[in-house]
Design a protein around this motif. Structure first.
Motif, PDB file in Angstrom:
ATOM      1  N   PHE A 196      59.308  42.008  39.430  1.00 32.23           N
ATOM      2  CA  PHE A 196      57.875  41.784  39.414  1.00 32.23           C
ATOM      3  C   PHE A 196      57.382  41.184  38.106  1.00 32.23           C
ATOM      4  O   PHE A 196      56.285  40.673  38.045  1.00 32.23           O
ATOM      5  CB  PHE A 196      57.117  43.076  39.716  1.00 32.23           C
TER       6      PHE A 196
ATOM      7  N   ALA B 278      56.311  37.583  38.234  1.00 32.14           N
ATOM      8  CA  ALA B 278      55.052  37.304  38.921  1.00 32.14           C
ATOM      9  C   ALA B 278      53.830  37.672  38.081  1.00 32.14           C
ATOM     10  O   ALA B 278      52.711  37.372  38.466  1.00 32.14           O
ATOM     11  CB  ALA B 278      54.999  38.076  40.240  1.00 32.14           C
ATOM     12  N   GLN B 279      54.032  38.318  36.942  1.00 33.02           N
ATOM     13  CA  GLN B 279      52.913  38.747  36.108  1.00 33.02           C
ATOM     14  C   GLN B 279      52.052  37.537  35.742  1.00 33.02           C
ATOM     15  O   GLN B 279      52.527  36.543  35.255  1.00 33.02           O
ATOM     16  CB  GLN B 279      53.425  39.409  34.827  1.00 33.02           C
TER      17      GLN B 279
ATOM     18  N   GLU C 144      49.034  35.599  39.905  1.00 31.07           N
ATOM     19  CA  GLU C 144      48.339  35.940  41.133  1.00 31.07           C
ATOM     20  C   GLU C 144      47.335  34.857  41.508  1.00 31.07           C
ATOM     21  O   GLU C 144      46.610  34.348  40.676  1.00 31.07           O
ATOM     22  CB  GLU C 144      47.579  37.265  41.001  1.00 31.07           C
TER      23      GLU C 144
ATOM     24  N   THR D 221      48.696  35.138  47.090  1.00 28.60           N
ATOM     25  CA  THR D 221      49.594  36.276  46.928  1.00 28.60           C
ATOM     26  C   THR D 221      48.996  37.552  47.495  1.00 28.60           C
ATOM     27  O   THR D 221      49.562  38.616  47.335  1.00 28.60           O
ATOM     28  CB  THR D 221      49.954  36.496  45.449  1.00 28.60           C
TER      29      THR D 221
ATOM     30  N   GLU E  99      51.367  39.925  49.371  1.00 29.70           N
ATOM     31  CA  GLU E  99      52.417  40.694  48.719  1.00 29.70           C
ATOM     32  C   GLU E  99      52.037  42.169  48.735  1.00 29.70           C
ATOM     33  O   GLU E  99      50.931  42.532  48.384  1.00 29.70           O
ATOM     34  CB  GLU E  99      52.603  40.220  47.281  1.00 29.70           C
ATOM     35  N   THR E 100      52.967  43.028  49.107  1.00 32.87           N
ATOM     36  CA  THR E 100      52.673  44.448  49.202  1.00 32.87           C
ATOM     37  C   THR E 100      52.622  45.112  47.836  1.00 32.87           C
ATOM     38  O   THR E 100      51.797  45.977  47.594  1.00 32.87           O
ATOM     39  CB  THR E 100      53.718  45.146  50.105  1.00 32.87           C
TER      40      THR E 100
ATOM     41  N   ARG F 266      52.278  44.198  43.760  1.00 31.25           N
ATOM     42  CA  ARG F 266      51.975  43.102  42.853  1.00 31.25           C
ATOM     43  C   ARG F 266      51.383  43.639  41.562  1.00 31.25           C
ATOM     44  O   ARG F 266      50.744  44.675  41.556  1.00 31.25           O
ATOM     45  CB  ARG F 266      51.041  42.105  43.506  1.00 31.25           C
TER      46      ARG F 266
ATOM     47  N   SER G 245      43.585  40.068  38.817  1.00 30.21           N
ATOM     48  CA  SER G 245      43.004  40.433  40.112  1.00 30.21           C
ATOM     49  C   SER G 245      41.804  41.349  39.932  1.00 30.21           C
ATOM     50  O   SER G 245      41.703  42.078  38.947  1.00 30.21           O
ATOM     51  CB  SER G 245      44.041  41.165  40.975  1.00 30.21           C
TER      52      SER G 245
ATOM     53  N   VAL H  37      47.964  47.518  49.760  1.00 23.93           N
ATOM     54  CA  VAL H  37      48.563  46.669  48.746  1.00 23.93           C
ATOM     55  C   VAL H  37      48.702  47.545  47.502  1.00 23.93           C
ATOM     56  O   VAL H  37      47.763  48.233  47.106  1.00 23.93           O
ATOM     57  CB  VAL H  37      47.727  45.394  48.457  1.00 23.93           C
TER      58      VAL H  37
ATOM     59  N   ILE I 236      49.094  47.871  43.644  1.00 25.61           N
ATOM     60  CA  ILE I 236      48.808  47.095  42.439  1.00 25.61           C
ATOM     61  C   ILE I 236      49.284  47.909  41.247  1.00 25.61           C
ATOM     62  O   ILE I 236      48.912  49.080  41.110  1.00 25.61           O
ATOM     63  CB  ILE I 236      47.301  46.795  42.318  1.00 25.61           C
TER      64      ILE I 236
END
Length: 150
Positions: free
Chosen positions: A15, A18-19, A22, A26, A29-30, A32, A37, A81, A83
């Motif tokens: 992960f 992906a930082q 977003e 995205t 994505e389950t 993240r 965000s 989701v 986070i």
């Protein structure tokens, strides 16, 4: 290296890339990272489960993420989701809005209502029960049963 440490490093490595990346794309994505965000992005679309820690090595964070990973399908079925936010210095919009300190997780309904705020890890079974008690979730289950088999 312990099993927990190995699981943590595997989790964060997948992960970490992906930082900060977003975008609205995205949203599916389950799990993240919080990045930039906001909770408004998920309003009426997903149920955010926000997991905070001051450090990704926090044993409570590692345990919570292991519990979530083991039963991710149950959360996906409930439009959740996950986070994650383990960097207080970044002061993400979600961290700022929920005023997170140390480890905690917050479960938020699709309408933006805070359902749970806990200072210790919780099993996905208990999280799922909390979601299933909500009127909107009960309606979603009724609607799903009313659909003809496909």
């Amino acid at each position: 290296m312990t099993l927990a440490s190995l699981a943590f490093f595997t989790f964060t490595a997948s992960f970490g890339a992906a930082q900060g990346a977003e975008t609205p794309d995205t949203l599916d994505e389950t799990i993240r990272p919080a990045g930039e965000s906001t909770l408004d992005e998920f309003l009426w679309v997903k149920r955010p489960l926000v997991v905070f820690a001051d450090n990704p090595a926090d044993p409570r964070y590692v345990q919570q993420m292991q519990l979530i990973s083991e039963r991710l399908d149950a959360l996906e079925d409930r439009d959740v989701v996950v986070i994650t936010d383990t960097d207080p210095a970044a002061d993400s919009p979600i961290r700022h809005e929920l005023r997170a300190r140390g480890f905690m997780f917050v479960l938020i309904a699709k309408d933006g209502t805070i359902l749970l705020r806990k200072p210790a890890p919780w099993d996905v079974r208990e999280i799922s029960r909390s979601i299933d008690k909500q009127p909107l979730r009960k309606q979603e289950v009724r609607d799903r049963r009313a659909l003809p088999d496909q």
